[in-house]
Write a protein that holds these residues in place. Structure first.
Motif, PDB file in Angstrom:
ATOM      1  N   SER A   1      -6.586  -0.161  10.526  1.00  0.00           N
ATOM      2  CA  SER A   1      -5.923  -1.468  10.486  1.00  0.00           C
ATOM      3  C   SER A   1      -5.563  -1.954  11.885  1.00  0.00           C
ATOM      4  CB  SER A   1      -4.667  -1.381   9.618  1.00  0.00           C
ATOM      5  OG  SER A   1      -5.007  -1.053   8.282  1.00  0.00           O
TER       6      SER A   1
ATOM      7  N   ASP B   1      -0.626   4.554   5.141  1.00  0.00           N
ATOM      8  CA  ASP B   1      -1.850   5.325   5.319  1.00  0.00           C
ATOM      9  C   ASP B   1      -1.470   6.665   5.932  1.00  0.00           C
ATOM     10  OD1 ASP B   1      -4.603   6.019   5.496  1.00  0.00           O
ATOM     11  OD2 ASP B   1      -5.079   3.899   5.828  1.00  0.00           O
TER      12      ASP B   1
ATOM     13  N   SER C   1       2.469  -1.390   6.253  1.00  0.00           N
ATOM     14  CA  SER C   1       1.368  -0.923   5.424  1.00  0.00           C
ATOM     15  C   SER C   1       1.581   0.563   5.174  1.00  0.00           C
ATOM     16  CB  SER C   1       0.025  -1.186   6.112  1.00  0.00           C
ATOM     17  OG  SER C   1      -1.060  -0.907   5.229  1.00  0.00           O
TER      18      SER C   1
ATOM     19  N   THR D   1      -8.071  -1.229  -1.019  1.00  0.00           N
ATOM     20  CA  THR D   1      -8.861  -1.806   0.064  1.00  0.00           C
ATOM     21  C   THR D   1      -8.437  -3.242   0.375  1.00  0.00           C
ATOM     22  OG1 THR D   1     -10.546  -2.319  -1.607  1.00  0.00           O
ATOM     23  CG2 THR D   1     -10.892  -0.354  -0.264  1.00  0.00           C
TER      24      THR D   1
ATOM     25  N   ARG E   1       0.862  -1.180   0.000  1.00  0.00           N
ATOM     26  CA  ARG E   1       0.000   0.000   0.000  1.00  0.00           C
ATOM     27  C   ARG E   1       0.905   1.239   0.000  1.00  0.00           C
ATOM     28  NH1 ARG E   1      -4.324   2.755   3.328  1.00  0.00           N
ATOM     29  NH2 ARG E   1      -6.137   2.751   1.955  1.00  0.00           N
TER      30      ARG E   1
ATOM     31  N   GLU F   1      -5.300  -3.087   2.435  1.00  0.00           N
ATOM     32  CA  GLU F   1      -5.635  -2.712   3.806  1.00  0.00           C
ATOM     33  C   GLU F   1      -6.228  -3.893   4.560  1.00  0.00           C
ATOM     34  OE1 GLU F   1      -8.689   0.327   6.059  1.00  0.00           O
ATOM     35  OE2 GLU F   1      -7.621   1.061   4.289  1.00  0.00           O
TER      36      GLU F   1
END
Length: 427
Positions: free
Chosen positions: A220, A212, A210, A196, A138, A199
């Motif tokens: 998460s 974000d 990950s 998505t 991601r 995630e």
């Protein structure tokens, strides 16, 4: 009536709506460089909001630098969907796995690789199975951003833009990613995994890295805690690449709103009145937290504690908080349902990032050639990058491609136009 759209196909859907000419009264477009939006603005398809904004107190308090991004040919056709400048999407790592495996928090890309390798091969969840991965990929291209110390494709260096795809650090970044792919530290099908889906891997406790926003990664963590109460994705402050420490700085907005010129002036004013209420403290709190006593309660320190009803009614920054927006430095530190200690940690991370974060300096600048063909070049570039990462093409194929770009007059004109626009803006 709100038309909710999945982030997985938002760009495609917005372009279909723009092309149809059948616009909603208020529409959000996800990027300033959307060529169709710019073309329609120049053709008078949207209201010039400039003469009206000054009449709305809260909208007038948006940072001037952010409001400037909403101008096309000097007219305020666009209302930025205001966001913080710090806390943008970047890497977040399972702190509990780092501690369990006696690793140090990554400071360099080599450190990050070592952590990914351990997450894949040293059973961090302790179930005796080889069923975890280093990274769900991601925010994939953030790896290249770290190698270039650049937010985006064009890096400002000594007052002049350089195209990072033409720089040697991008090649180093692709080799790093290829190494991770070859060692099976990232998903084999990373190139087709939707945001998505990536995630969901983090939520299921299957990856140690990950990506974000500082607050967004709580989604998460919150879900992973249901499987392992110690689960903790901690956002990284920055990482060091060949060009030094890097963390992204956000532009201060996440897309832009425009009002169709088909909307009568009286209704335009009501729309702006609604958005102005959303930019007030009362309106913004209502959007993000709901109604006190129903959707949240307040503890003795003033911290809002959400209730189950908030979840049932879809009250959060990710739903109505994407429509009603107020500028707040620490907006990307707090999330509905987050405990106070995580919020306090996130504020410190944001304060630290502020010292090293790098903005995308091309935002608000236009290159005519980029609007016309930039997307085609980007697709070719991204396709080849993915093939190199997967080993379908050798790294020499990237070298050859770069040499071809340098000899492509149309491609190189994009860089020249951005530099010209930057110099003109400085005058």
């Amino acid at each position: 009536n709100i038309m909710w759209t999945s982030p997985n196909n938002y760009a495609d859907k917005q372009n279909v709506i723009l092309a149809s000419g059948d616009l909603p009264d208020l529409m959000k477009v996800s990027e300033l460089t959307n060529s169709l939006m710019n073309q329609m603005a120049n053709q008078g398809a949207f209201w010039d909001l400039g003469p009206y904004i000054k009449n709305y107190k809260n909208l007038s308090e948006y940072p001037k630098s952010v409001m400037e991004y909403g101008k096309i040919n000097g007219k305020q056709y666009l209302l930025p969907s205001v966001r913080p400048l710090e806390g943008a999407g970047f890497f977040a790592i399972r702190r509990d796995w780092i501690d369990k495996l006696n690793l140090k928090m990554p400071e360099t890309m080599d450190d990050l690789y070592a952590a990914m390798d351990a997450f894949t091969n040293k059973d961090p969840d302790g179930n005796g199975k080889k069923d975890t991965l280093g990274w769900n990929t991601r925010n994939l291209w953030q790896a290249l951003n770290v190698f270039n110390a650049s937010t985006g494709k064009y890096k400002l260096d000594n007052g002049k833009f350089a195209d990072v795809d033409l720089e040697p650090e991008t090649k180093l970044g692709l080799q790093w990613l290829n190494k991770a792919y070859t060692a099976k530290l990232i998903p084999e099908d990373f190139s087709v995994i939707k945001s998505t889906q990536a995630e969901d891997m983090a939520k299921a406790g299957k990856v140690g890295l990950s990506g974000d926003t500082v607050e967004g990664i709580w989604r998460s963590t919150e879900q992973a805690k249901k499987l392992d109460p110690k689960a903790d994705f901690e956002p990284l402050v920055s990482l060091k690449g060949p060009k030094g420490a890097y963390a992204p700085r956000a532009p201060g907005f996440g897309g832009v709103y425009m009002v169709s010129k088909k909307v009568p002036e009286a209704k335009l004013k009501k729309i702006l009145e609604l958005m102005d209420f959303g930019a007030s403290e009362e309106g913004f709190d209502l959007a993000c937290y709901g109604i006190k006593g129903i959707h949240y309660n307040v503890d003795s320190s003033g911290f809002k504690i959400t209730t189950e009803q908030a979840m049932k009614d879809n009250i959060s920054q990710s739903s109505y908080g994407k429509i009603f927006e107020r500028y707040d430095k620490y907006l990307w530190a707090i999330r509905v349902g987050m405990p106070k200690d995580v919020f306090e940690r996130n504020k410190k991370i944001i304060d630290q990032r502020e010292k090293v974060s790098i903005p995308d300096n091309t935002i608000g600048l236009l290159s005519k050639t980029n609007l016309e063909v930039g997307a085609d070049y980007s697709k070719k570039s991204d396709d080849l990058k993915i093939k190199v990462i997967m080993g379908i093409e050798p790294i020499t194929a990237w070298d050859k491609y770069v040499e071809g770009l340098k000899a492509d007059a149309k491609y190189m004109s994009i860089l020249k136009e951005f530099n010209d626009a930057y110099q003109a803006k400085k005058k």
